[in-house]
Every structure is written in C-alpha cells, then in structure tokens.
Scaffold this active site. Structure first.
Site, PDB file in Angstrom:
ATOM      1  N   SER A  48       0.832  -1.202   0.000  1.00 19.69           N
ATOM      2  CA  SER A  48       0.000   0.000   0.000  1.00 19.69           C
ATOM      3  C   SER A  48       0.870   1.257   0.000  1.00 19.69           C
ATOM      4  CB  SER A  48      -0.939   0.012   1.206  1.00 19.69           C
ATOM      5  OG  SER A  48      -1.809  -1.090   1.130  1.00 19.69           O
ATOM      6  N   GLY A 221      -4.501  -2.168  -0.702  1.00 23.60           N
ATOM      7  CA  GLY A 221      -3.762  -1.855  -1.929  1.00 23.60           C
ATOM      8  C   GLY A 221      -3.404  -0.392  -2.022  1.00 23.60           C
ATOM      9  N   GLY A 223      -2.628   3.530  -3.719  1.00 26.16           N
ATOM     10  CA  GLY A 223      -3.214   4.533  -4.610  1.00 26.16           C
ATOM     11  C   GLY A 223      -4.645   4.894  -4.279  1.00 26.16           C
ATOM     12  N   CYS A 247      -9.285  -2.192   4.140  1.00 25.10           N
ATOM     13  CA  CYS A 247      -8.603  -0.962   3.703  1.00 25.10           C
ATOM     14  C   CYS A 247      -9.005  -0.569   2.276  1.00 25.10           C
ATOM     15  CB  CYS A 247      -7.101  -1.095   3.893  1.00 25.10           C
ATOM     16  SG  CYS A 247      -6.355   0.497   4.272  1.00 25.10           S
ATOM     17  N   GLN A 251     -12.781   0.523   0.873  1.00 24.55           N
ATOM     18  CA  GLN A 251     -13.108   1.682   0.030  1.00 24.55           C
ATOM     19  C   GLN A 251     -13.807   1.232  -1.259  1.00 24.55           C
ATOM     20  OE1 GLN A 251      -9.139   3.225  -0.357  1.00 24.55           O
ATOM     21  NE2 GLN A 251      -9.076   4.028   1.724  1.00 24.55           N
ATOM     22  N   ASN A 289      -3.011   2.150   7.684  1.00 21.88           N
ATOM     23  CA  ASN A 289      -2.192   2.731   6.628  1.00 21.88           C
ATOM     24  C   ASN A 289      -3.108   3.133   5.487  1.00 21.88           C
ATOM     25  OD1 ASN A 289      -0.582   3.318   4.456  1.00 21.88           O
ATOM     26  ND2 ASN A 289      -0.147   1.168   4.010  1.00 21.88           N
ATOM     27  N   GLY A 291      -4.662   6.748   3.056  1.00 24.76           N
ATOM     28  CA  GLY A 291      -4.666   8.178   2.783  1.00 24.76           C
ATOM     29  C   GLY A 291      -5.999   8.636   2.226  1.00 24.76           C
ATOM     30  N   HIS A 332      -6.402  -2.472   9.664  1.00 23.19           N
ATOM     31  CA  HIS A 332      -5.814  -3.764   9.295  1.00 23.19           C
ATOM     32  C   HIS A 332      -6.022  -4.822  10.372  1.00 23.19           C
ATOM     33  CE1 HIS A 332      -3.904  -2.788   5.487  1.00 23.19           C
ATOM     34  NE2 HIS A 332      -3.797  -1.571   5.990  1.00 23.19           N
ATOM     35  N   GLU A 334      -5.630  -7.870  10.168  1.00 21.26           N
ATOM     36  CA  GLU A 334      -4.636  -8.950  10.098  1.00 21.26           C
ATOM     37  C   GLU A 334      -3.358  -8.543  10.831  1.00 21.26           C
ATOM     38  OE1 GLU A 334      -5.111  -6.760   7.828  1.00 21.26           O
ATOM     39  OE2 GLU A 334      -3.152  -6.178   7.054  1.00 21.26           O
TER      40      GLU A 334
HETATM   41  N1  LIG Z   1      -3.752   0.103   2.978  1.00 21.07           N
HETATM   42  C1  LIG Z   1      -4.632   0.369   2.029  1.00 21.07           C
HETATM   43  O1  LIG Z   1      -5.299  -0.519   1.470  1.00 21.07           O
HETATM   44  C2  LIG Z   1      -4.727   1.792   1.579  1.00 21.07           C
HETATM   45  C3  LIG Z   1      -5.868   2.088   0.655  1.00 21.07           C
HETATM   46  C4  LIG Z   1      -5.648   3.346  -0.180  1.00 21.07           C
HETATM   47  N2  LIG Z   1      -4.537   3.183  -1.064  1.00 21.07           N
HETATM   48  C5  LIG Z   1      -5.441   4.539   0.741  1.00 21.07           C
HETATM   49  O2  LIG Z   1      -4.363   5.058   0.831  1.00 21.07           O
HETATM   50  O3  LIG Z   1      -6.372   4.987   1.390  1.00 21.07           O
END
Ligand SMILES: NC(=O)CC[C@H](N)C(=O)O
Length: 361
Positions: A48, A221, A223, A247, A251, A289, A291, A332, A334
C-alpha cells in the site's frame, strides 16, 4: 573524512540535509509519516506504500534488523525511507540483515539524520506532499520539477499478483482479490482454516463466481481507489457472496455501493489508532495505513451503515451492508505488525460464510 550528504527536498521548498543509506539513487514519491514504534519491515514491505516515501517518527529504526519471516510482500515498492537513526548493528535472534542491506537489495534509497518529527508537523499542517531524495545539492529547478510532476495511477496493476495461486486449507474456500495484498491476510485466513485462492486485481466477477467461493476477501492496496473503476464494477457484481473488505477493499465496497471516497489531509499510518466499534461500544487499538476515506455523507441510500469510527478524527473505519452479506474495515485486522484487537473480524467472516452455506444446504 567527511560523511557523504543526501537531501530530502519537499514540494513546498523545504530542504532537509542528512546521510545516505540503502540504495544509491535519487527517488521521488509522496511523502507520508508512520508513527509505529515496531514493524519497520512490515511497513516497508506493505505494498500500500507503493510510490510513497515513508518517514518513521520513531527515532531509532532497524534495531531488531530484518528477517526472513516478517515481510508483507517480496518486492516492496516504497520509494524511500526517512529516519532519524538507521541502526547499523541490529540485535535479534531472527535478524538476517540490516535495514541498510535490505533497502539496497530492494533498490530503495534511505536518508538518515533527519528531524522526522519536524517533517511530521509539516505534513500534519500542510498535508502530504511530493518529495525527492537526492544526492545532488538542491537547486530551484528541482523544486519546480517536483511541483510540476504528476503521480502515476497504475499502482494496483503493479502491486497485484499477475497469476492466480492457491494457499491451501481445509475450508471454507475464499477468493482473495489482490490489489496489493499484505501476506498476513493470507496467513490469517489460512490460520482460520480457509483455503485461499489469490487472484489478480482484474479477475472478472464471472471468473470468480465460476470458482464457487464461500466468500471473497477484498485486499488492501496502493493509490486512489477511484482510479480503478473496473474493479469497483467487479465488486458490485459480486454482492450476494459473503464479502470482507480490508482498507482498499473497504473503500472499493463503498464505491461499488455508490458511496464516494476523498483524499485525507495526512492520512492514518501507525499501529496504535483507536477505533470505536459502534455495536459493542468497545475501543479497539488498530494498525492503519491509508490516505483515502469513505465520505459518510454519501452513504445514504447505498445500503451501507457505519459500524466503526476513528476516535481521533471520527472518520469512517468500518461498514456493513444491510441487505447483502458484506462488511469491511478501513484498518488492518490482520495486524502484521500491530495489535490483535480486531482479530474477531476473521471469525465474523467465517460465520458469514457458514450461514450462507447452511442456507444453501
Ligand atoms: N492500505 C490500504 O489498502 C490503503 C488504501 C488506499 N490506497 C489509501 O491510501 O487509502
């Protein structure tokens, strides 16, 4: 002998002077900060962070070294690492190499000797920004180049597996859509007995349905989630199968149901973020983690309801669909690294798959 210098140049014109370690090359990325006190290896290898330069606020980095077990991916894509001090003499029974050697091996440059807390204050007030790590003495052109540069939008394509593979278990059968997954999601699913088929990000809903999974996991993931409209359509077409999003997966579930996401000012990156579970009233300490975030004002009429909220800023941290068997969290569960408070969510996913199975029987 004078030590070699390396510079971190920010889009707003600020220049930090430090020392080189890791790969010997210049690198540009989005500068973000992570407040974790542990889990440096897990953070750097979390896909990520693709195209991001990670600033660690904790002053000593790499003192337990890097090992062969804790990586969240095997080809990390972070653009750089910024630290106060990079430990050159790690001590841990599992250590196989130093942070410096690890970063060299993965072609990721680092810069040490930096006041990382000053960077953090800057990003907190101005928001995340573009930055470059360079050995050249900084000049005005560099700042201009940086200001005019644009980010790529193909991070998920680069981070995802190219071919499907299976990590076996007795069952239930889970298809994990890989947008840049953390290995610990696979490990956790396996530890709950799941038979996991990891599939590339662009696998179609039909292909997934043909695999007859008991449930589908949507991974984390890199972006902007709004950059992958085809994947959003796929998630929409999968509603009805038990779904669990983590995460980025969270979204994408939101976007698939018609909600909107927005870019946060400086995001959530650390392993001690408090989250309130609205059904139990309990507070979980979570690893995060991200953004981007789900805009709660766009949830009306989507069938989604908020199940978790961040205590620090009240942002949406979890959702559940009121009609379909689908739920997700922005953090997260996990761990890897981080607290295990949210581990119960894997049980909920298993239960959801079992209920669905019983209804079919
Ligand atoms: N850890 C993630 O899956 C981050 C999701 C997305 N890339 C964000 O920054 O919000």
């Amino acid at each position: 002998m004078l030590k070699e210098k390396r510079y971190l140049v920010l889009e707003d014109g600020t220049v930090y002077e430090g020392y080189p370690f890791g790969a010997n090359r210049a690198s540009e990325g989005e500068l973000v900060f992570n407040t974790s006190m542990t889990g440096v290896q897990e953070v750097i290898t979390d896909l990520s962070y693709t195209d991001q330069i990670i600033t660690f606020t904790y002053p000593l980095t790499g003192n337990t070294g890097m090992n062969i077990e804790d990586s969240e991916s095997f080809n990390p894509q972070a653009r750089g690492v910024v630290v106060r001090e990079a430990c050159t003499d790690p001590s841990n029974f599992r250590t196989t190499e130093t942070l410096d050697a690890f970063l060299k091996r993965h072609d990721i440059p680092g810069i040490s000797g930096i006041d990382t807390r000053s960077i953090t204050r800057k990003l907190r007030s101005g928001g995340v920004m573009k930055a470059v790590i360079t050995d050249e003495t900084y000049h005005e052109d560099l700042i201009e180049l940086l200001q005019n540069s644009t980010f790529r939008t193909d991070q998920v394509k680069r981070a995802s597996t190219k071919t499907p593979y299976i990590s076996t278990g007795p069952g239930p059968r889970v298809v994990l859509i890989d947008y840049g997954k953390k290995e610990n999601i696979v490990r956790q699913l396996n530890s709950y007995g799941c038979d996991v088929t990891v599939v590339p990000h662009d696998t179609t809903a039909d292909e997934i349905r043909q695999m007859r999974p008991d449930g589908v996991m949507l991974s984390n993931g890199p972006g902007d989630p709004a950059n992958i409209p085809d994947q959003i359509k796929t998630v929409k077409a999968l509603l009805g199968i038990p779904l669990f999003g983590i995460c980025m997966g969270h979204q994408l579930l939101g976007l698939a149901c018609g909600a909107k996401t927005y870019k946060m000012k400086f995001g959530h990156r650390g392993s001690n973020h408090p989250v309130k579970n609205l059904s139990t009233g309990k507070i979980e300490i979570t690893s995060q983690n991200h953004g981007f975030s789900i805009d709660p004002d766009t949830l009306l009429g989507t069938g989604l309801e908020v199940t978790h909220r961040a205590l620090n800023d009240d942002t949406v941290e979890g959702m559940r669909h009121t009609e379909y068997p689908a739920f997700s969290v922005q953090y997260h569960p996990e761990a890897g690294a981080g607290p295990h408070d949210p581990g119960y969510l894997f049980n909920e996913f298993i239960e959801l798959m079992n209920i669905k199975e019983a209804n079919h029987a």
